[in-house]
Design an enzyme around this catalytic site. Structure first.
Site, PDB file in Angstrom:
ATOM      1  CB  SER A  15      -0.952  -0.026   1.203  1.00 45.09           C
ATOM      2  OG  SER A  15      -1.939   0.971   1.102  1.00 45.09           O
ATOM      3  CD  GLU A  26      -2.630  -2.047  -3.997  1.00 38.76           C
ATOM      4  OE1 GLU A  26      -3.844  -1.730  -3.972  1.00 38.76           O
ATOM      5  OE2 GLU A  26      -1.800  -1.619  -3.184  1.00 38.76           O
ATOM      6  CG  HIS A  86      -5.740  -2.138  -0.013  1.00 39.71           C
ATOM      7  ND1 HIS A  86      -4.884  -1.836  -1.053  1.00 39.71           N
ATOM      8  CD2 HIS A  86      -5.302  -1.427   1.053  1.00 39.71           C
ATOM      9  CE1 HIS A  86      -3.985  -0.958  -0.628  1.00 39.71           C
ATOM     10  NE2 HIS A  86      -4.221  -0.695   0.642  1.00 39.71           N
TER      11      HIS A  86
END
Length: 324
Positions: free
Chosen positions: A112, A229, A295
């Site tokens: 992330s 992502e 996620h």
């Protein structure tokens, strides 16, 4: 430059370059420590400032820098895990001692927001870093086997490894209720375009990677395979992906792998395919989507700067980490 692999008995240091450990419940921390010490046989230590909390849910830039530098300098520490993601790890990039990091190469793993930190270190030092489980990720009680095994294959072994889909996936807030999980049967990775590619793996969170554009921390995309992502709506994903594909050397990209989207962003398969088909480059290279990273859970671990091969010429998408 590949860091040494972990082995049982090694010490790993937990640091908080983004959000604080104080945000992670005691129950989650206890489960994480159990997975790391009992299942993986690792010794876990913590940075001095991991529990500090300011208005932005982290500690000061200097304290975060100090914990990171100390982790790299400490000869007893063989690997570094980030607590969790957040929004501000890119604040650290101008203040890092890249010479120190290069002289003390070791595993750094997180995902992330940690994309900025991990990618900048790879770009500035050539040290391969890893997009994968945080310390907090190890706090998942159920449906955790897949991601722990994927972590082990990437960080405990030099052997090439095939990235296969998990049997189940989830988009639930598992950290709020460890027992009442909403698990979905995994249909597996999907193929957009047929082809074969091999190259340097670059990737992580798309929005965070794009924060590096125009800076000295942005990696070369020449002959790379992108793993991305995202945490955004279809409209924002479209423009963020377009921005990345307009960078230098993207004409040489060998392939693209996209992690699974969370349900809240309403990215249907039809919308995603339409977005991807509208980008001419992606019709010429192998493209895989709905892979197990991002996620949703569980996730696999992959090397930023490692070598990867993807093959979509058959009915099933094949992803092999060659050097990691």
């Amino acid at each position: 430059m590949f860091p040494k692999k972990l082995q049982k008995g090694d010490e790993i240091r937990v640091i908080a370059p983004a959000r604080s450990l104080q945000l992670i419940s005691q129950e989650t921390q206890k489960i994480a420590l159990n997975h790391l010490t009992q299942e993986l046989g690792l010794k876990v230590t913590f940075g001095c400032h991991v529990n500090e909390l300011d208005d932005f849910d982290s500690s000061s830039i200097q304290n975060r820098i100090d914990d990171l530098h100390e982790a790299f300098k400490d000869e007893n520490v063989k690997g570094i895990l980030t607590v969790i993601g957040g929004f501000n790890s890119n604040q650290l990039l101008p203040y890092l001692d890249y010479d120190c990091i290069q002289k003390n190469p070791k595993i750094l793993c997180g995902f992330s927001d940690i994309t900025a930190l991990a990618t900048a270190i790879y770009t500035k030092t050539n040290l391969v870093t890893y997009s994968g489980m945080h310390f907090s990720s190890f706090g998942m009680k159920k449906n955790a086997t897949y991601q722990i095994e994927a972590f082990k294959r990437c960080l405990f072994s030099k052997k090439s490894t095939v990235l296969q889909s998990a049997e189940f996936w989830s988009d639930d807030e598992w950290y709020l209720s460890q027992e009442e999980r909403q698990l979905n049967q995994n249909a597996g990775m999907k193929i957009l375009t047929s082809g074969y590619g091999e190259g340097i793996l670059i990737g992580g969170n798309l929005e965070v990677l794009n924060l590096l554009q125009g800076t000295e921390y942005m990696p070369s995309l020449k002959n790379c395979i992108l793993f991305i992502e995202d945490l955004s709506t279809p409209e924002l994903f479209d423009c963020n992906l377009e921005s990345l594909l307009q960078q230098k050397d993207t004409a040489t990209i060998k392939g693209l792998v996209i992690g699974r989207f969370q349900n809240q962003f309403n990215m249907t398969e039809d919308k995603l395919v339409k977005i991807l088909r509208n980008k001419p480059l992606l019709n010429k290279i192998p493209v895989i989507y709905q892979a197990d990273f991002g996620h949703t859970t569980p996730i696999f671990t992959f090397p930023i700067g490692g070598t990867v091969r993807i093959d979509t010429r058959g009915e099933q998408a094949d992803i092999i980490l060659l050097e990691h």
